[in-house]
Design an enzyme around this catalytic site. Structure first.
Site, PDB file in Angstrom:
ATOM      1  N   CYS A  90     109.017  82.580 100.028  1.00  0.00           N
ATOM      2  CA  CYS A  90     109.433  82.730  98.664  1.00  0.00           C
ATOM      3  C   CYS A  90     110.341  82.086  98.259  1.00  0.00           C
ATOM      4  O   CYS A  90     110.796  81.973  97.005  1.00  0.00           O
ATOM      5  CB  CYS A  90     109.685  84.381  98.689  1.00  0.00           C
ATOM      6  SG  CYS A  90     108.377  85.427  99.066  1.00  0.00           S
TER       7      CYS A  90
ATOM      8  N   ASN B  58     103.941  89.576  93.284  1.00  0.00           N
ATOM      9  CA  ASN B  58     104.841  88.657  94.067  1.00  0.00           C
ATOM     10  C   ASN B  58     104.014  87.354  94.466  1.00  0.00           C
ATOM     11  O   ASN B  58     103.022  87.271  95.208  1.00  0.00           O
ATOM     12  CB  ASN B  58     105.294  89.384  95.124  1.00  0.00           C
ATOM     13  CG  ASN B  58     106.201  88.362  96.165  1.00  0.00           C
ATOM     14  OD1 ASN B  58     106.102  87.247  95.937  1.00  0.00           O
ATOM     15  ND2 ASN B  58     106.697  88.850  97.025  1.00  0.00           N
TER      16      ASN B  58
ATOM     17  N   HIS C 294     113.633  85.939  92.282  1.00  0.00           N
ATOM     18  CA  HIS C 294     112.116  86.085  92.841  1.00  0.00           C
ATOM     19  C   HIS C 294     111.801  87.545  92.410  1.00  0.00           C
ATOM     20  O   HIS C 294     112.332  88.755  92.591  1.00  0.00           O
ATOM     21  CB  HIS C 294     112.416  85.966  94.220  1.00  0.00           C
ATOM     22  CG  HIS C 294     111.062  86.213  95.212  1.00  0.00           C
ATOM     23  ND1 HIS C 294     109.991  85.585  94.619  1.00  0.00           N
ATOM     24  CD2 HIS C 294     110.686  87.109  96.064  1.00  0.00           C
ATOM     25  CE1 HIS C 294     108.666  85.982  95.626  1.00  0.00           C
ATOM     26  NE2 HIS C 294     109.489  86.989  96.559  1.00  0.00           N
TER      27      HIS C 294
HETATM   28  N1  ACO Z   1     100.537 104.053  97.743  1.00  0.00           N
HETATM   29  C1  ACO Z   1     101.005 105.334  97.879  1.00  0.00           C
HETATM   30  N2  ACO Z   1     101.993 105.402  98.861  1.00  0.00           N
HETATM   31  C2  ACO Z   1     102.277 104.347  99.673  1.00  0.00           C
HETATM   32  C3  ACO Z   1     101.867 103.142  99.342  1.00  0.00           C
HETATM   33  C4  ACO Z   1     101.027 102.840  98.323  1.00  0.00           C
HETATM   34  N3  ACO Z   1     100.629 101.710  97.886  1.00  0.00           N
HETATM   35  N4  ACO Z   1     102.573 102.371 100.186  1.00  0.00           N
HETATM   36  C5  ACO Z   1     103.346 103.047 100.878  1.00  0.00           C
HETATM   37  N5  ACO Z   1     103.325 104.277 100.637  1.00  0.00           N
HETATM   38  C6  ACO Z   1     103.904 105.359 101.337  1.00  0.00           C
HETATM   39  C7  ACO Z   1     104.348 104.999 102.566  1.00  0.00           C
HETATM   40  O1  ACO Z   1     103.168 105.519 103.530  1.00  0.00           O
HETATM   41  C8  ACO Z   1     105.436 106.166 102.653  1.00  0.00           C
HETATM   42  O2  ACO Z   1     104.904 107.345 102.950  1.00  0.00           O
HETATM   43  P1  ACO Z   1     105.536 108.538 103.904  1.00  0.00           P
HETATM   44  O3  ACO Z   1     106.933 108.964 103.421  1.00  0.00           O
HETATM   45  O4  ACO Z   1     104.705 109.825 104.010  1.00  0.00           O
HETATM   46  O5  ACO Z   1     105.578 107.851 105.337  1.00  0.00           O
HETATM   47  C9  ACO Z   1     106.110 106.364 101.481  1.00  0.00           C
HETATM   48  O6  ACO Z   1     105.191 105.742 100.736  1.00  0.00           O
HETATM   49  C10 ACO Z   1     107.422 105.318 101.422  1.00  0.00           C
HETATM   50  O7  ACO Z   1     106.998 104.170 102.035  1.00  0.00           O
HETATM   51  P2  ACO Z   1     108.410 103.130 102.020  1.00  0.00           P
HETATM   52  O8  ACO Z   1     107.975 102.040 102.789  1.00  0.00           O
HETATM   53  O9  ACO Z   1     109.597 103.816 102.456  1.00  0.00           O
HETATM   54  O10 ACO Z   1     108.101 102.875 100.551  1.00  0.00           O
HETATM   55  P3  ACO Z   1     109.347 101.794  99.639  1.00  0.00           P
HETATM   56  O11 ACO Z   1     109.894 102.718  98.594  1.00  0.00           O
HETATM   57  O12 ACO Z   1     110.268 101.091 100.599  1.00  0.00           O
HETATM   58  O13 ACO Z   1     108.629 100.796  99.154  1.00  0.00           O
HETATM   59  C11 ACO Z   1     107.700  98.390  99.267  1.00  0.00           C
HETATM   60  C12 ACO Z   1     107.836  99.816  99.735  1.00  0.00           C
HETATM   61  C13 ACO Z   1     107.325  98.397  97.898  1.00  0.00           C
HETATM   62  C14 ACO Z   1     107.067  97.551 100.133  1.00  0.00           C
HETATM   63  C15 ACO Z   1     109.547  98.082  99.088  1.00  0.00           C
HETATM   64  O14 ACO Z   1     109.876  98.445 100.400  1.00  0.00           O
HETATM   65  C16 ACO Z   1     109.556  96.468  98.901  1.00  0.00           C
HETATM   66  O15 ACO Z   1     109.279  96.066  97.771  1.00  0.00           O
HETATM   67  N6  ACO Z   1     110.264  95.998 100.049  1.00  0.00           N
HETATM   68  C17 ACO Z   1     110.685  94.374  99.719  1.00  0.00           C
HETATM   69  C18 ACO Z   1     109.368  93.684  99.700  1.00  0.00           C
HETATM   70  C19 ACO Z   1     109.886  92.204  99.269  1.00  0.00           C
HETATM   71  O16 ACO Z   1     110.832  91.978  98.556  1.00  0.00           O
HETATM   72  N7  ACO Z   1     109.166  91.276  99.906  1.00  0.00           N
HETATM   73  C20 ACO Z   1     109.899  89.979  99.302  1.00  0.00           C
HETATM   74  C21 ACO Z   1     109.591  88.843 100.372  1.00  0.00           C
HETATM   75  S1  ACO Z   1     107.857  88.600 100.486  1.00  0.00           S
HETATM   76  C22 ACO Z   1     107.587  86.926 101.348  1.00  0.00           C
HETATM   77  O17 ACO Z   1     108.521  86.407 101.619  1.00  0.00           O
HETATM   78  C23 ACO Z   1     106.271  86.450 101.482  1.00  0.00           C
END
Ligand code: ACO
Length: 322
Positions: free
Chosen positions: A110, A276, A246
């Protein structure tokens, strides 16, 4: 510092995939995706190749710059992986654009566009090039595990490009790397050989991400990179016209914005429509703003990226040609 952006371009796949379509693939909802990420739709490669998209973005940037392919002294591509492991995507662009210059790829996930700018500015400063085409092109869909609801909803495909020349627009750039695979990685395909002394994994090359760890890293590293850049230039956040960060998650952008105490209008985004697209995310947004006439000559832009590596990059530049 010795670089100016002379033109921008971008090209996205024709197929848009709205959140609704994911509800038929995994257990998710449009409401969850929008509220947790800000993404509504993304583009996914179907008929096109990544090379074709990269070439279309490159041509568009050359046209915007009023430059011809035979003027190019260097083509840099940032990509996690092109259509071939070798030749590089940049090699294929050199052929398709009809340029006669060295060409190579940079893989910084990224942060690729920032790493590309840093490398280009070194060529320009050394007098080794006067016209550089920097193309960021990513096909995230080929690394996506379509059964993993936590990651498959996040990414999109696309390409964006800039034509660079000598100039004084770039005021600050800093790229970093931490050499860490725990939170985010895509394993390379491995094959056993007759000489292997242990069993090799041969599973698919899917993206693995620990979302919460990357989220925390993204907010803290991005905010820290911005503060360091502003301090180095003796500026405050108020001196920046737009922060182009980003486009990974709207909540990350909001958290950084709140830390800086800046208004929403200064943090433009296209994440809702593109998802993304890794290194193509920032130049795609830059091209969109350029074509909409939202970039005013002399106004300062701050670009900030974070991602696999874990890597970060921050740069400040004044918009405008040489
Ligand atoms: N739909 C419904 N529920 C979901 C989904 C979905 N698509 N995905 C996860 N959940 C659930 C999980 O199972 C979890 O359920 P539980 O509480 O029963 O265990 C709940 O939602 C919360 O999951 P979290 O992982 O804690 O969700 P979070 O709020 O952290 O969001 C996300 C996840 C969107 C991936 C976030 O953590 C994020 O954006 N992280 C950063 C990603 C990023 O910036 N990447 C950049 C680099 S990419 C690269 O370099 C190639």
């Amino acid at each position: 510092m010795s670089l100016s952006i002379l033109g921008t371009g971008s090209a996205l796949p024709s197929r848009a995939v709205a959140n609704e379509e994911f509800t038929r693939i995994v257990d998710t909802s449009d409401e969850w995706i929008v509220s947790r990420t800000g993404i509504r739709s993304r583009r996914v490669i179907t008929g096109e190749t990544l090379t074709e998209l990269a070439a279309a973005a490159g041509r568009s940037a050359l046209q915007n710059a009023g430059a011809a392919a035979d003027e190019l002294d260097l083509i840099l591509c940032t990509t996690i992986q092109g259509d071939y492991i070798t030749p590089s995507l940049a090699n294929l662009l050199q052929r398709d654009l009809g340029a006669d210059c060295p060409a190579f790829d940079i893989n910084a996930a990224c942060c690729g566009f920032l790493y590309g700018l840093d490398a280009a500015q070194a060529y320009l400063a050394a007098g080794k090039a006067r016209r550089v085409l920097l193309v960021s092109a990513e096909q995230m869909s080929k690394f996506t595990d379509w059964t993993d609801r936590a990651t498959c909803i996040l990414f999109g495909d696309g390409a964006a490009a800039v034509v660079l020349g000598p100039g004084e627009a770039l005021q600050y750039i800093r790229v970093r790397s931490m050499g860490c695979t725990d939170s985010l990685h895509i394993p390379a395909p491995a094959r056993a050989t007759p000489f292997s002394d242990r069993e090799r994994e041969t599973g698919p090359s899917f993206l693995y991400m620990h979302g919460q760890n990357v989220f925390k890293f993204a907010v803290s590293s991005c905010a820290e990179g911005i503060r360091r850049a502003l301090d180095a230039l003796n500026l405050t956040a108020d001196d920046i016209a737009h922060f182009l960060l980003h486009q990974a998650n709207g909540r990350i952008l909001d958290a950084v914005r709140r830390e800086l105490g800046q208004p929403k209008e200064k943090f433009p985004g296209n994440l809702d429509r593109t998802g993304n697209i890794s290194s193509a995310s920032i130049p795609c947004l830059l091209d969109e703003m350029n074509r909409q006439g939202r970039l005013k000559p002399g106004r300062r832009l701050l670009l900030g990226a974070f991602g696999s590596g874990l890597a970060t990059g921050t740069c400040v530049l004044a918009w405008g040609k040489e």
